[in-house]
Design a protein around this motif. Structure first.
Motif, PDB file in Angstrom:
ATOM      1  N   ILE A   1       0.862  -1.177   0.000  1.00  0.00           N
ATOM      2  CA  ILE A   1       0.000   0.000   0.000  1.00  0.00           C
ATOM      3  C   ILE A   1       0.902   1.232   0.000  1.00  0.00           C
ATOM      4  O   ILE A   1       2.002   1.208   0.570  1.00  0.00           O
ATOM      5  CB  ILE A   1      -0.988   0.039   1.184  1.00  0.00           C
ATOM      6  CG1 ILE A   1      -0.268   0.264   2.518  1.00  0.00           C
ATOM      7  CG2 ILE A   1      -1.857  -1.179   1.218  1.00  0.00           C
ATOM      8  CD1 ILE A   1      -1.185   0.771   3.600  1.00  0.00           C
ATOM      9  N   PRO A   2       0.447   2.299  -0.639  1.00  0.00           N
ATOM     10  CA  PRO A   2       1.272   3.509  -0.719  1.00  0.00           C
ATOM     11  C   PRO A   2       0.963   4.506   0.390  1.00  0.00           C
ATOM     12  O   PRO A   2      -0.195   4.733   0.738  1.00  0.00           O
ATOM     13  CB  PRO A   2       0.875   4.081  -2.085  1.00  0.00           C
ATOM     14  CG  PRO A   2      -0.571   3.691  -2.218  1.00  0.00           C
ATOM     15  CD  PRO A   2      -0.741   2.370  -1.503  1.00  0.00           C
TER      16      PRO A   2
ATOM     17  N   THR B   1      -8.005  -1.889   0.672  1.00  0.00           N
ATOM     18  CA  THR B   1      -9.092  -2.870   0.643  1.00  0.00           C
ATOM     19  C   THR B   1      -8.722  -4.058  -0.235  1.00  0.00           C
ATOM     20  O   THR B   1      -8.978  -5.216   0.120  1.00  0.00           O
ATOM     21  CB  THR B   1     -10.383  -2.215   0.113  1.00  0.00           C
ATOM     22  OG1 THR B   1     -10.750  -1.146   0.993  1.00  0.00           O
ATOM     23  CG2 THR B   1     -11.514  -3.216   0.051  1.00  0.00           C
ATOM     24  N   CYS B   2      -8.101  -3.781  -1.382  1.00  0.00           N
ATOM     25  CA  CYS B   2      -7.676  -4.868  -2.280  1.00  0.00           C
ATOM     26  C   CYS B   2      -6.598  -5.723  -1.630  1.00  0.00           C
ATOM     27  O   CYS B   2      -6.611  -6.949  -1.742  1.00  0.00           O
ATOM     28  CB  CYS B   2      -7.170  -4.287  -3.596  1.00  0.00           C
ATOM     29  SG  CYS B   2      -8.435  -3.447  -4.565  1.00  0.00           S
ATOM     30  N   VAL B   3      -5.672  -5.057  -0.942  1.00  0.00           N
ATOM     31  CA  VAL B   3      -4.602  -5.785  -0.253  1.00  0.00           C
ATOM     32  C   VAL B   3      -5.183  -6.698   0.819  1.00  0.00           C
ATOM     33  O   VAL B   3      -4.838  -7.876   0.915  1.00  0.00           O
ATOM     34  CB  VAL B   3      -3.593  -4.797   0.374  1.00  0.00           C
ATOM     35  CG1 VAL B   3      -2.722  -5.499   1.399  1.00  0.00           C
ATOM     36  CG2 VAL B   3      -2.714  -4.183  -0.710  1.00  0.00           C
ATOM     37  N   MET B   4      -6.095  -6.169   1.636  1.00  0.00           N
ATOM     38  CA  MET B   4      -6.676  -6.948   2.725  1.00  0.00           C
ATOM     39  C   MET B   4      -7.503  -8.105   2.186  1.00  0.00           C
ATOM     40  O   MET B   4      -7.614  -9.154   2.812  1.00  0.00           O
ATOM     41  CB  MET B   4      -7.546  -6.047   3.603  1.00  0.00           C
ATOM     42  CG  MET B   4      -6.804  -4.865   4.221  1.00  0.00           C
ATOM     43  SD  MET B   4      -5.618  -5.338   5.497  1.00  0.00           S
ATOM     44  CE  MET B   4      -6.670  -5.276   6.938  1.00  0.00           C
ATOM     45  N   GLY B   5      -8.089  -7.928   1.009  1.00  0.00           N
ATOM     46  CA  GLY B   5      -8.904  -8.979   0.409  1.00  0.00           C
ATOM     47  C   GLY B   5      -8.131  -9.864  -0.540  1.00  0.00           C
ATOM     48  O   GLY B   5      -8.721 -10.720  -1.203  1.00  0.00           O
ATOM     49  N   SER B   6      -6.822  -9.643  -0.642  1.00  0.00           N
ATOM     50  CA  SER B   6      -5.954 -10.437  -1.531  1.00  0.00           C
ATOM     51  C   SER B   6      -6.471 -10.441  -2.969  1.00  0.00           C
ATOM     52  O   SER B   6      -6.437 -11.456  -3.661  1.00  0.00           O
ATOM     53  CB  SER B   6      -5.832 -11.880  -1.019  1.00  0.00           C
ATOM     54  OG  SER B   6      -5.304 -11.906   0.282  1.00  0.00           O
TER      55      SER B   6
ATOM     56  N   PRO C   1       5.052  -3.209   2.412  1.00  0.00           N
ATOM     57  CA  PRO C   1       4.699  -4.588   2.053  1.00  0.00           C
ATOM     58  C   PRO C   1       3.463  -5.068   2.812  1.00  0.00           C
ATOM     59  O   PRO C   1       3.260  -4.741   3.984  1.00  0.00           O
ATOM     60  CB  PRO C   1       5.938  -5.392   2.451  1.00  0.00           C
ATOM     61  CG  PRO C   1       7.050  -4.391   2.465  1.00  0.00           C
ATOM     62  CD  PRO C   1       6.427  -3.103   2.911  1.00  0.00           C
ATOM     63  N   VAL C   2       2.644  -5.854   2.132  1.00  0.00           N
ATOM     64  CA  VAL C   2       1.347  -6.270   2.657  1.00  0.00           C
ATOM     65  C   VAL C   2       1.455  -7.049   3.962  1.00  0.00           C
ATOM     66  O   VAL C   2       0.585  -6.944   4.829  1.00  0.00           O
ATOM     67  CB  VAL C   2       0.587  -7.103   1.596  1.00  0.00           C
ATOM     68  CG1 VAL C   2       1.352  -8.345   1.199  1.00  0.00           C
ATOM     69  CG2 VAL C   2      -0.806  -7.460   2.092  1.00  0.00           C
TER      70      VAL C   2
END
Length: 209
Positions: free
Chosen positions: A47-48, A83-88, A107-108
């Motif tokens: 995430i940025p 949200t995309c990161v948390m939801g893979s 990093p995620v």
């Protein structure tokens, strides 16, 4: 450089421990104006956090045209990418540098760990969600309830605040793409706004009066 910018932009939000961890694991990237930072369907491994500059967040329709959702300023993060990161899942948005920008990518694997372990990080993420949610609601209201001339003038006002200047260097086509309409429509409404003494037009520049 990253540590200085982190302290400058985030020390009122995040505690010293998390800033040190971000500085240790984060990857600093520089982007020039109009560079694509995150693209649609891109795998989200980071995430940025925006250290300097501005970023516009866009959605794409079925025809491949972009619609502006909101802007990010220094000291903020994109919660749609979070949200995309948390939801893979892959990115649902396109992030484009509004002007030259510096970003630190986290990093995620650290994101959820910090959320559970660090109070300041958790508050930052939750407050970011609230801010971006409010901005998306405002975007929906603008599209649904405002006429195009009102949308355009609101867009210009927001741009002046973003760039801290009432003189904007921008092409009519770029505005049209952000507002999901044609250049001809934008040019016509800009001339209308000029006749109403709300703006002053010159080549590739707009002065908001």
């Amino acid at each position: 450089m990253a540590n200085v910018l982190l302290l400058e932009k985030f020390n009122h939000i995040l505690d010293e421990n998390i800033i040190n961890e971000i500085n240790h694991v984060g990857i600093v990237k520089q982007f020039q104006k109009n560079d694509i930072i995150i693209d649609i369907n891109q795998p989200m491994n980071y995430i940025p956090l925006l250290l300097s500059g501005n970023i516009k967040i866009l959605r794409e329709d079925n025809l491949g045209d972009d619609l502006l959702i909101y802007f990010l300023e220094a000291g903020e993060t994109c919660t749609m990418s979070l949200t995309c990161v948390m939801g893979s899942s892959k990115s649902k948005i396109r992030a484009v540098a509004e002007k030259d920008s510096s970003i630190i990518l986290i990093p995620v694997n650290h994101i959820q760990k910090w959320f559970h372990e660090n109070h300041s990080w958790r508050n930052f993420i939750l407050e970011s969600y609230q801010s971006r949610f409010n901005e998306m609601l405002e975007t929906i209201d603008t599209i649904a309830f405002l006429k195009m001339d009102e949308r355009l003038f609101k867009y210009l006002i927001n741009k002046t605040k973003l760039h801290d200047s009432n003189i904007l260097t921008i092409k009519h086509q770029d505005i049209a793409e952000d507002l999901h309409t044609s250049r001809v429509v934008i040019s016509r409404i800009l001339k209308q706004l000029e006749n109403e003494n709300k703006i002053k037009l010159s080549r590739n520049k707009i002065e908001v009066l």
